[in-house]
Design an enzyme around this catalytic site. Sequence first.
Site, PDB file in Angstrom:
ATOM      1  N   GLU A 140      -1.521  -5.444   8.663  1.00 46.87           N
ATOM      2  CA  GLU A 140      -0.709  -4.861   9.725  1.00 46.87           C
ATOM      3  C   GLU A 140      -1.359  -5.089  11.094  1.00 46.87           C
ATOM      4  O   GLU A 140      -2.555  -4.846  11.247  1.00 46.87           O
ATOM      5  CB  GLU A 140      -0.536  -3.354   9.497  1.00 46.87           C
ATOM      6  CG  GLU A 140       0.240  -3.033   8.233  1.00 46.87           C
ATOM      7  CD  GLU A 140       0.436  -1.540   8.013  1.00 46.87           C
ATOM      8  OE1 GLU A 140       0.058  -0.737   8.901  1.00 46.87           O
ATOM      9  OE2 GLU A 140       0.962  -1.174   6.949  1.00 46.87           O
ATOM     10  N   GLU A 149       9.097  -4.121  10.598  1.00 50.80           N
ATOM     11  CA  GLU A 149       9.558  -2.837  10.062  1.00 50.80           C
ATOM     12  C   GLU A 149      10.136  -1.946  11.152  1.00 50.80           C
ATOM     13  O   GLU A 149       9.513  -1.713  12.193  1.00 50.80           O
ATOM     14  CB  GLU A 149       8.379  -2.134   9.359  1.00 50.80           C
ATOM     15  CG  GLU A 149       8.773  -0.790   8.754  1.00 50.80           C
ATOM     16  CD  GLU A 149       7.774  -0.248   7.743  1.00 50.80           C
ATOM     17  OE1 GLU A 149       6.805  -0.946   7.389  1.00 50.80           O
ATOM     18  OE2 GLU A 149       7.987   0.905   7.306  1.00 50.80           O
ATOM     19  N   LYS A 196      -1.381  -9.333   2.878  1.00 52.34           N
ATOM     20  CA  LYS A 196      -0.615  -8.881   4.057  1.00 52.34           C
ATOM     21  C   LYS A 196      -1.462  -7.893   4.853  1.00 52.34           C
ATOM     22  O   LYS A 196      -2.150  -7.052   4.261  1.00 52.34           O
ATOM     23  CB  LYS A 196       0.713  -8.241   3.642  1.00 52.34           C
ATOM     24  CG  LYS A 196       1.522  -7.701   4.832  1.00 52.34           C
ATOM     25  CD  LYS A 196       2.970  -7.406   4.481  1.00 52.34           C
ATOM     26  CE  LYS A 196       3.202  -6.094   3.793  1.00 52.34           C
ATOM     27  NZ  LYS A 196       2.802  -4.903   4.573  1.00 52.34           N
ATOM     28  N   ASP A 223       0.840  -1.207   0.000  1.00 55.50           N
ATOM     29  CA  ASP A 223       0.000   0.000   0.000  1.00 55.50           C
ATOM     30  C   ASP A 223       0.871   1.252   0.000  1.00 55.50           C
ATOM     31  O   ASP A 223       0.353   2.375  -0.011  1.00 55.50           O
ATOM     32  CB  ASP A 223      -1.007  -0.017   1.162  1.00 55.50           C
ATOM     33  CG  ASP A 223      -0.349  -0.106   2.521  1.00 55.50           C
ATOM     34  OD1 ASP A 223       0.884  -0.218   2.595  1.00 55.50           O
ATOM     35  OD2 ASP A 223      -1.088  -0.060   3.522  1.00 55.50           O
ATOM     36  N   SER A 224       2.206   1.064  -0.020  1.00 55.03           N
ATOM     37  CA  SER A 224       3.122   2.183  -0.266  1.00 55.03           C
ATOM     38  C   SER A 224       2.869   2.751  -1.660  1.00 55.03           C
ATOM     39  O   SER A 224       3.355   3.839  -1.991  1.00 55.03           O
ATOM     40  CB  SER A 224       4.575   1.735  -0.127  1.00 55.03           C
ATOM     41  OG  SER A 224       4.799   0.540  -0.855  1.00 55.03           O
TER      42      SER A 224
END
Length: 271
Positions: free
Chosen positions: A122, A189, A120, A51-52
């Site tokens: 978070e 991260e 993925k 989603d970057s």
Amino acid sequence: MSIESKAKIVTTHVLHEMKLRGEKIAMLTSYDFSMARIVDAAGIDIILVGDSASNVMAGFESTLPITLDQMIYHGQSVVRATKRALVVVDLPFGTYQGNSKLALNSSIRIMKETGADAVKLEGGREILESVNRILSAGIPVMGHLGLTPQSIHKFGTYVVRARDEEEADKLVEDAHILQDAGCFSIVLEKIPAKLGAQVSRELKIPIIGIGAGPGVDGQVLVIHDLLGITQEFSPRFLRRYHNLFAEISGAVQSYIKDVKSVDFPNEREQY
Ligand code: KIV
């Protein structure tokens, strides 16, 4: 495609075996067909449709604005180009938190409409119900702990996470929770290298780091950062392998000069 080349395709099982034999896993983002084709042909193990894309493709300041439809568009483009790598698509903000049914529907849309291999998400314990529901549908899930950019408004800053003992303990606990639930891998991260190595040692599933030191099972970077297309973003963990910003800019300037001076097109470049 021959049986030999099929056997090389990266699956979650292959990644697990790589961890067992100590072979590091290389992962990069891609968001479009042309870039994914290059990255895949170069031999990358995992392509993350991150989603970057919200930052590097759309120009937003955070990952929050990107929608599920937009992630699906990027995912479709990448899957079309990818022959070898495992393709993971990020579930965007607002499509899984606090609602496991929504999480399952979002994941099913990604899997059905893009043809990706995994999703993925978070978070740890707080998204466990969503993770369980997605896994129960047979969809492979990659976790993401440490600095989780979708929670930027909660953290207020992009500084290194889990430096203090309490947060580090919670991260280790969350990693175990995700593994026990059935996640095939976890991204860590921007956390201390020592903590990254500890999680990798304690867990059986591959741990992929971005700013988590060398002791994890693999590394991930955003392709635009690695190639030097983005300029402003310079965290310590980033290694730039190119200055594509300058190279593209130089090529565009040469083109402008050639057009203005009528050097382009020349005799061989016309009909
Ligand atoms: O969206 C993304 O690119 C990511 C990586 C930074 C791991 O989640």
